[in-house]
Design a protein around this motif. Structure first.
Motif, PDB file in Angstrom:
ATOM      1  N   LEU A 114      39.527  35.001  42.200  1.00 19.14           N
ATOM      2  CA  LEU A 114      38.114  33.977  42.513  1.00 19.14           C
ATOM      3  C   LEU A 114      38.291  33.510  43.980  1.00 19.14           C
ATOM      4  O   LEU A 114      37.371  33.271  44.576  1.00 19.14           O
ATOM      5  CB  LEU A 114      38.049  33.021  41.370  1.00 19.14           C
ATOM      6  CG  LEU A 114      36.831  32.003  41.666  1.00 19.14           C
ATOM      7  CD1 LEU A 114      35.617  32.621  41.619  1.00 19.14           C
ATOM      8  CD2 LEU A 114      36.776  30.903  40.610  1.00 19.14           C
ATOM      9  N   GLY A 115      39.558  32.925  44.142  1.00 17.29           N
ATOM     10  CA  GLY A 115      39.909  32.368  45.329  1.00 17.29           C
ATOM     11  C   GLY A 115      39.576  33.179  46.629  1.00 17.29           C
ATOM     12  O   GLY A 115      38.690  32.985  47.537  1.00 17.29           O
ATOM     13  N   LEU A 117      37.697  35.825  46.577  1.00 18.90           N
ATOM     14  CA  LEU A 117      36.202  36.121  46.615  1.00 18.90           C
ATOM     15  C   LEU A 117      35.320  35.022  47.338  1.00 18.90           C
ATOM     16  O   LEU A 117      34.389  35.525  48.174  1.00 18.90           O
ATOM     17  CB  LEU A 117      35.558  36.558  45.076  1.00 18.90           C
ATOM     18  CG  LEU A 117      36.076  37.750  44.495  1.00 18.90           C
ATOM     19  CD1 LEU A 117      35.433  37.680  42.990  1.00 18.90           C
ATOM     20  CD2 LEU A 117      35.505  38.966  45.075  1.00 18.90           C
ATOM     21  N   LEU A 118      35.732  33.837  47.114  1.00 18.93           N
ATOM     22  CA  LEU A 118      34.976  32.608  47.689  1.00 18.93           C
ATOM     23  C   LEU A 118      35.404  32.770  49.241  1.00 18.93           C
ATOM     24  O   LEU A 118      34.366  32.577  50.014  1.00 18.93           O
ATOM     25  CB  LEU A 118      35.685  31.373  46.904  1.00 18.93           C
ATOM     26  CG  LEU A 118      35.044  31.262  45.666  1.00 18.93           C
ATOM     27  CD1 LEU A 118      35.586  29.954  45.037  1.00 18.93           C
ATOM     28  CD2 LEU A 118      33.405  31.040  45.574  1.00 18.93           C
ATOM     29  N   GLY A 159      33.202  35.544  50.761  1.00 18.56           N
ATOM     30  CA  GLY A 159      31.948  35.139  51.095  1.00 18.56           C
ATOM     31  C   GLY A 159      31.797  34.038  52.108  1.00 18.56           C
ATOM     32  O   GLY A 159      30.826  33.916  52.728  1.00 18.56           O
ATOM     33  N   GLY A 160      32.724  33.079  52.064  1.00 22.37           N
ATOM     34  CA  GLY A 160      32.590  31.852  52.795  1.00 22.37           C
ATOM     35  C   GLY A 160      32.724  32.483  54.429  1.00 22.37           C
ATOM     36  O   GLY A 160      31.883  32.014  55.191  1.00 22.37           O
TER      37      GLY A 160
END
Length: 443
Positions: A55-56, A58-59, A62-63
């Motif tokens: 999840l990290g 992916l974030l 995206g950021g």
């Protein structure tokens, strides 16, 4: 199988050569120890750690893309070109760190997923910077080929699943834009090779099971996309053979394992149940066979040969699975092995016998689906397995409920049937739980 931490395995791998050199253990004993821990243990992965790491990544990915997008129009073309490679470089640095540090599963999964996504981001940014023509199949294919090595270098399940998703997406885009996606089967070969290697080394490991589920689902979806469908109804034989062969493969590879621990059998049995349900409707048996061969730009001249070849490969898989498992002579094995044969015979019957064959085939599979569900109810009761019992009852209930959604039956009749089915579920589960407790108490 025993769960052993990957750090402990790595420590053991470092210690064994030292012990061999000191003549504490022989080379033969060290080899047997390695073989045992490779084949009889699985990594005790902390899935929460891996999930948050994924999840990290992916974030963060995206950021980075959003930060670029904020001031993108104000930047010069050379600045955009340089920034377009930054996501790719960041992914490469993270993957290098995972390789050099011999990182654990969390780091490798994060690196694999982040790097795979950043490959696509860089390709998209370069295309936007230089206003390259939008070509979805070319974009997906380039992304897939560049991300392909990551699943091997990092042993990343996430990178493996992303690759499967990319080639599946390419097949959809290619079929829509180019009219054919036959090269999908070539793109699938690296994924098959990767899974084959995992099955030989760590068949029961969680990452192997996840990869197996991903591959099976991808193949089932993409077969429907890639199939040229030149001969209407040929998919009936193809999917039946594929699902039957898949279930039999699970029985061979994983023995008596059920549910999550046996991906091919689980996917195959669920697929057989759903396919049997579709076959109970006469719609799927109308207008099939070589008398209805399609001719248009979407259906290539070689489409008929291509579809037949794919179907024969699936039939070969089914026949191989039947040959390797039929010697067990269990009732379940015989029924699963018979499903593709029944489907192919009904397909040939539908091709040669006209309109009334559709009704006959629908009734045949009404009977098969009812028999299939009852079989698993009996098997579940005999083996004291709630999963099999409930699965069988779901199959029977699906058939009965949908048949009773008919204006010919009154609300009272339908209500009584639903109540009886509900009571049957509750009673069967209650009896099974009681029997299970009795068996556990005795043992």
């Amino acid at each position: 199988m025993r769960k052993v931490s990957s750090k402990n395995i790595q420590w053991l791998e470092k210690e064994l050569p030292i012990l061999e050199k000191a003549e504490v253990v022989s080379a033969e004993s060290a080899g047997r120890i390695r073989s045992y821990y490779q084949t009889q243990t699985v990594s005790g992965l902390h899935w929460a750690v891996i999930a948050f790491a994924v999840l990290g990544s992916l974030l963060i990915g995206g950021g980075i893309i959003l930060l670029f997008a904020h001031n993108w129009d104000e930047l010069s073309r050379p600045a955009r070109a340089v920034l377009s490679f930054c996501p790719l470089i960041a992914g490469a640095l993270l993957s290098t760190a995972a390789l050099l540090k011999n990182g654990g599963p969390a780091l490798r999964e994060s690196a694999g997923i982040f790097h795979s996504l950043m490959v696509g981001a860089s390709i998209a940014l370069i295309g936007q910077t230089y206003h390259l023509p939008g070509d979805a199949p070319a974009f997906m294919l380039t992304w897939a080929l560049l991300a392909l090595p990551l699943q091997f270098l990092l042993s990343s399940t996430g990178a493996y699943l992303i690759y499967l998703a990319l080639i599946g997406g390419w097949s959809i885009a290619a079929q829509a834009d180019l009219g054919q996606a036959a090269a999908y089967w070539l793109l699938l070969l690296p994924a098959l090779g990767k899974l084959w290697g995992m099955l030989k080394i760590k068949r029961h490991a969680p990452d192997t099971l996840i990869s197996f589920y991903g591959l099976l689902i991808a193949v089932l979806i993409s077969t429907g996309v890639v199939f040229e469908k030149t001969v209407p109804g040929l998919w009936i034989a193809a999917y039946s053979a594929l699902l039957g062969g898949t279930a039999l493969m699970g029985m061979k590879l994983y023995g008596t394992e059920e549910g999550w621990s046996n991906p091919p059998k689980t996917v195959g049995i669920i697929g057989i149940a759903l396919l049997s349900y579709l076959f109970t409707w006469t719609y799927f048996w109308d207008g099939i066979g070589w008398d209805y061969v399609r001719h248009s730009w979407h259906h290539k001249p070689w489409g008929e040969t291509f579809d037949i070849a794919i179907t024969l490969v699936f039939v070969l898989i089914w026949l191989t699975g039947t040959f390797r498992t039929i010697r067990t002579r269990t009732f379940e094995t015989i029924v699963i092995a018979a499903f593709p044969a029944l489907s192919i015979l009904c397909f040939l019957f539908g091709v040669s016998s006209g309109d009334y064959a559709a009704t006959a085939n629908g009734l045949i599979f009404d009977g098969f689906m009812l028999f299939f569900g009852i079989m698993y109810i009996v098997v579940g009761c005999r083996n004291i397995r709630l999963r099999q019992l409930n699965g069988g009852m779901v199959v029977v209930s699906l058939l009965l409920i949908t048949r009773f959604f008919d204006d010919r039956f009154s609300f009272v009749a339908r209500g009584i049937i639903f109540i009886l089915l509900g009571c049957s579920f509750l009673l069967a589960n209650g009896v099974m739980l009681k029997r299970k407790k009795q068996v556990e108490a005795v043992s």
